[in-house]
Design a protein around this motif. Structure first.
Motif, PDB file in Angstrom:
ATOM      1  N   THR A  87       0.662  -1.272  -0.009  1.00  0.00           N
ATOM      2  CA  THR A  87       0.210  -0.210   0.145  1.00  0.00           C
ATOM      3  C   THR A  87       0.698   1.386   0.058  1.00  0.00           C
ATOM      4  O   THR A  87       0.604   2.214  -0.548  1.00  0.00           O
ATOM      5  CB  THR A  87      -0.888  -0.155   1.245  1.00  0.00           C
ATOM      6  OG1 THR A  87      -1.522  -1.199   1.188  1.00  0.00           O
ATOM      7  CG2 THR A  87      -1.953   1.389   1.198  1.00  0.00           C
TER       8      THR A  87
ATOM      9  N   GLU B 194      -9.641  -1.377  -6.789  1.00  0.00           N
ATOM     10  CA  GLU B 194      -8.469  -1.904  -7.491  1.00  0.00           C
ATOM     11  C   GLU B 194      -7.281  -1.826  -6.535  1.00  0.00           C
ATOM     12  O   GLU B 194      -6.681  -2.996  -6.408  1.00  0.00           O
ATOM     13  CB  GLU B 194      -8.071  -0.729  -8.598  1.00  0.00           C
ATOM     14  CG  GLU B 194      -9.038  -0.871  -9.805  1.00  0.00           C
ATOM     15  CD  GLU B 194      -9.038  -2.321 -10.365  1.00  0.00           C
ATOM     16  OE1 GLU B 194      -7.897  -2.881 -10.553  1.00  0.00           O
ATOM     17  OE2 GLU B 194      -9.912  -2.681 -10.986  1.00  0.00           O
ATOM     18  N   LEU B 195      -7.252  -1.015  -5.363  1.00  0.00           N
ATOM     19  CA  LEU B 195      -6.260  -1.096  -4.506  1.00  0.00           C
ATOM     20  C   LEU B 195      -6.667  -2.117  -3.413  1.00  0.00           C
ATOM     21  O   LEU B 195      -5.719  -2.840  -2.918  1.00  0.00           O
ATOM     22  CB  LEU B 195      -6.276   0.167  -3.596  1.00  0.00           C
ATOM     23  CG  LEU B 195      -4.986   0.471  -2.822  1.00  0.00           C
ATOM     24  CD1 LEU B 195      -3.681   0.337  -3.428  1.00  0.00           C
ATOM     25  CD2 LEU B 195      -5.231   1.684  -2.182  1.00  0.00           C
TER      26      LEU B 195
ATOM     27  N   TYR C 103       2.252   1.797  -3.478  1.00  0.00           N
ATOM     28  CA  TYR C 103       1.257   2.502  -4.361  1.00  0.00           C
ATOM     29  C   TYR C 103       1.109   3.859  -4.105  1.00  0.00           C
ATOM     30  O   TYR C 103       1.180   4.845  -4.944  1.00  0.00           O
ATOM     31  CB  TYR C 103      -0.108   1.931  -4.234  1.00  0.00           C
ATOM     32  CG  TYR C 103      -0.154   0.598  -5.112  1.00  0.00           C
ATOM     33  CD1 TYR C 103      -0.067   0.394  -6.509  1.00  0.00           C
ATOM     34  CD2 TYR C 103      -0.268  -0.686  -4.555  1.00  0.00           C
ATOM     35  CE1 TYR C 103      -0.142  -0.686  -7.231  1.00  0.00           C
ATOM     36  CE2 TYR C 103      -0.326  -1.858  -5.118  1.00  0.00           C
ATOM     37  CZ  TYR C 103      -0.335  -1.835  -6.607  1.00  0.00           C
ATOM     38  OH  TYR C 103      -0.534  -2.988  -7.250  1.00  0.00           O
TER      39      TYR C 103
ATOM     40  N   ILE D 205      -8.458   7.808  -5.862  1.00  0.00           N
ATOM     41  CA  ILE D 205      -7.882   6.312  -6.134  1.00  0.00           C
ATOM     42  C   ILE D 205      -9.002   5.361  -5.955  1.00  0.00           C
ATOM     43  O   ILE D 205      -9.871   5.510  -4.777  1.00  0.00           O
ATOM     44  CB  ILE D 205      -6.762   6.001  -5.107  1.00  0.00           C
ATOM     45  CG1 ILE D 205      -5.627   7.084  -5.524  1.00  0.00           C
ATOM     46  CG2 ILE D 205      -6.213   4.601  -5.579  1.00  0.00           C
ATOM     47  CD1 ILE D 205      -4.703   7.158  -4.458  1.00  0.00           C
ATOM     48  N   LYS D 206      -9.186   4.441  -6.655  1.00  0.00           N
ATOM     49  CA  LYS D 206     -10.408   3.370  -6.618  1.00  0.00           C
ATOM     50  C   LYS D 206      -9.821   2.419  -5.461  1.00  0.00           C
ATOM     51  O   LYS D 206      -9.009   1.703  -5.774  1.00  0.00           O
ATOM     52  CB  LYS D 206     -10.624   2.658  -8.071  1.00  0.00           C
ATOM     53  CG  LYS D 206     -11.016   3.515  -9.176  1.00  0.00           C
ATOM     54  CD  LYS D 206     -11.439   2.815 -10.357  1.00  0.00           C
ATOM     55  CE  LYS D 206     -11.696   3.660 -11.328  1.00  0.00           C
ATOM     56  NZ  LYS D 206     -11.912   2.826 -12.587  1.00  0.00           N
TER      57      LYS D 206
ATOM     58  N   GLN E  87      -5.921   1.814 -11.015  1.00  0.00           N
ATOM     59  CA  GLN E  87      -6.304   2.237  -9.624  1.00  0.00           C
ATOM     60  C   GLN E  87      -7.009   3.783  -9.505  1.00  0.00           C
ATOM     61  O   GLN E  87      -7.394   4.449  -8.751  1.00  0.00           O
ATOM     62  CB  GLN E  87      -5.003   2.106  -8.496  1.00  0.00           C
ATOM     63  CG  GLN E  87      -4.597   0.871  -8.199  1.00  0.00           C
ATOM     64  CD  GLN E  87      -3.856   0.034  -9.292  1.00  0.00           C
ATOM     65  OE1 GLN E  87      -3.502   0.876 -10.117  1.00  0.00           O
ATOM     66  NE2 GLN E  87      -3.857  -1.207  -9.236  1.00  0.00           N
TER      67      GLN E  87
END
Length: 618
Positions: free
Chosen positions: A56, A204-205, A59, A200-201, A114
């Protein structure tokens, strides 16, 4: 008094040893395995959360780099200062931002799926929005201004990035997370003019977070530092900063146990290294302890089977020991009745076979001895008729002397049999007492008073102390400081032990305490060999000391009525008798002398000649 069965005692001891062994081994194994499994599960959950936290952060760090590129872009900064009603200027900067955004997103392929949208909005009310479909459009000015005001409040003034659980589009609320920061004008000195934000979606994450395998009933969620639930959507329905969120924020990176939906669960929390997210993994405690419960059940079953097998073996082993002992006991009872009964040893080569062999040997010797005694008695009766009354009396005396020799011999064998029983039952105390009693008995029944050394008397005192310590269940050591060169000096038999017994009975009337001591010393001086026995007991009153010294000067043995005065010891052997017996051997110039002080202790001195062997005086 009802006797305890030896077989039951052996069985009980085996039962205690086996149960203690099984319980201790089982408990320790269960505890260690439980601790090990708990540590492994905890370590596994921490590794999973650390892995999710690391990915995480990776990202979000990539988005942070992208945000840095946008916030430092000159076109983005210039956009913040365009005039609200200048359509051409708005179009020009929108196009430049579009090209920069498209180029940046296409260069970072990993962020493409994302990313939901990128938007730049300023305090002038104009905004540029880039969706993942690569469309640009304008929002309603009122809506943009409302979101702009909230974004300006929630983002740091120093330009740092904030993660927000919001979206500018109501339809996306709860499914995205916004990374926002304030942006200044081109001069870098003006105040913050607008906000740059990335949506940010979470779906997707969340694919990264879904890799955290937590079993059937485990789950993963994210809470920010404000107590808001970020992920999953089902958790977002909970009230912000509730009890669970408070425990997560309070625990930091520590593992803790808590109830969730009436179920005890373990929670492992890790805080993001870049933002204010707390990633938490949870599993039910009963699921964590399932392997431990399996181990416990297996341990109990195996322990019970082992216990049953061990008890059966203990029963067989006890019978193998007790059976010959019972045979020996029955044979001894028959021997007491005069029936000389032998035991078949059945070729045994162990200790029990040795005991049976010794018993058979004792029975044989006793039988032969009794037979010789009867023969001697008949011979003595025959000789008494032939030789006359005087000779008959002498033969009777010899017969009595023979009986005195037989009885101690039988007693010694009996003590040896008791000692064998003690060895079988592994009773070191009984063995030690029997051996000490046998030595004292052999030493006491000898009638001669001469040829006794200091070492012999000290050994007699040692055996007495062994029996005394077992009787009183208290240990007491006598301090012997006699020089080794004097240990072979001659003295009278049975003189030192009665003095030690006298000290225990009168110097320590309230019982032996830690401070009490007895000291034995010896030296040669002026043709005398002197032995000193000192104690730190109660001592004697002056009148009592004077009375005792007067009796010692009278040179007479103690009378029975003197028992109440304390001078009579151990069947008539007391201070007065020891004194007189020394005089009978060495002469009236020798004997005992007593020095004492009330409350300080007593010193008894044995005075004997320094010469060679003593002579018995008539």
């Amino acid at each position: 008094m009802k006797r305890k069965s030896l077989s039951r005692q052996i069985y009980a001891y085996f039962l205690i040893v086996i149960v203690l062994s099984l319980v201790s081994v089982g408990a320790v194994s269960y505890w260690q395995s439980s601790q090990s499994l708990d540590d492994q599960v905890k370590q596994y959950m921490e590794q999973m959360v650390d892995s999710a936290n690391y990915q995480t952060d990776s990202y979000l760090q990539a988005y942070e780099l992208l945000s840095n590129a946008f916030s430092s872009n000159s076109d983005v900064r210039a956009f913040m200062e365009i005039k609200p009603d200048d359509a051409y200027e708005y179009y020009e900067y929108s196009d430049k931002i579009k090209k920069f955004a498209f180029a940046s997103i296409e260069s970072i392929v990993t962020l493409y799926k994302q990313l939901n949208m990128i938007y730049v909005t300023g305090q002038h009310g104009r905004s540029v929005v880039y969706e993942n479909q690569n469309l640009f459009f304008n929002f309603d000015p009122v809506l943009v201004q409302e979101k702009f005001t909230n974004l300006m409040k929630m983002t740091p003034i120093d330009g740092k990035i904030a993660l927000l659980n919001m979206s500018i589009r109501p339809a996306d609320q709860g499914s995205v997370v916004t990374m926002a920061r304030k942006v200044r004008g081109p001069s870098y000195k003006d105040e913050n003019r607008g906000v740059l934000a990335f949506e940010i979606k979470l779906d997707e994450l969340a694919k990264t977070w879904d890799r955290v395998s937590l079993g059937k009933d485990g789950f993963f969620f994210i809470v920010d530092d404000a107590g808001n639930y970020i992920y999953p959507r089902s958790m977002s329905e909970r009230q912000p900063n509730d009890e669970l969120a408070s425990q997560v924020l309070t625990s930091g990176d520590q593992t803790f146990l808590s109830k969730y939906d009436e179920e005890e669960r373990m929670f492992v929390s890790r805080k993001s290294g870049y933002y204010d997210w707390n990633l938490v993994a949870s599993m039910p405690v009963k699921e964590l302890r399932r392997p431990v419960n399996t181990i416990r059940t297996t341990t109990i079953i195996v322990g019970l089977i082992t216990l049953a097998a061990a008890l059966w073996l203990a029963f067989r082993f006890g019978r193998s020991i007790v059976r010959p002992i019972r045979e020996l006991k029955d044979s001894m009872r028959e021997t007491e009745k005069g029936n000389w009964q032998y035991i078949e040893d059945a070729g045994r080569n162990d200790e029990m076979g040795g005991l049976i062999h010794s018993y058979n040997l004792m029975v044989t010797r006793l039988s032969d001895m009794i037979e010789r005694v009867y023969e001697a008695e008949l011979e003595q009766q025959k000789n008494a008729l032939e030789l006359g009354e005087s000779k008959l009396e002498r033969q009777k005396a010899e017969f009595q002397s023979l009986q005195l020799q037989i009885n101690p011999h039988f007693l010694y064998n009996t003590l040896e049999t008791i000692n064998c029983y003690a060895i079988v039952q592994d009773s070191g105390e009984i063995t030690e007492m029997v051996e000490a009693m046998a030595f004292m008995l052999r030493y006491s029944v000898q009638t001669n008073l001469e040829e006794i050394t200091v070492a012999n008397e000290l050994n007699h005192v040692r055996n007495y102390m062994i029996i005394l310590q077992h009787r009183t269940e208290r240990e007491f050591e006598i301090d012997v400081v006699i020089p080794p060169s004097l240990l072979l000096e001659k003295m009278v038999r049975l003189t030192l032990q009665p003095l030690i017994e006298n000290i225990f009975q009168h110097a320590f009337p309230e019982g032996v305490e830690e401070r009490h001591s007895i000291r034995i010393d010896a030296r040669k001086e002026d043709g005398l060999f002197q032995v000193f026995i000192e104690d730190n007991g109660t001592g004697m009153m002056p009148e009592r000391l004077a009375e005792l010294r007067k009796k010692l000067e009278e040179n007479r043995l103690a009378e029975p009525e003197e028992a109440s005065t304390g001078t009579k010891r151990g069947g008539g052997i007391g201070l007065m008798n020891v004194h007189r017996r020394i005089q009978m051997v060495f002469g009236e110039a020798y004997g005992l002398s007593v020095d004492s002080e009330w409350g300080r202790g007593t010193c008894i001195t044995m005075k004997m000649p320094e010469t060679t062997r003593p002579r018995l005086r008539g």
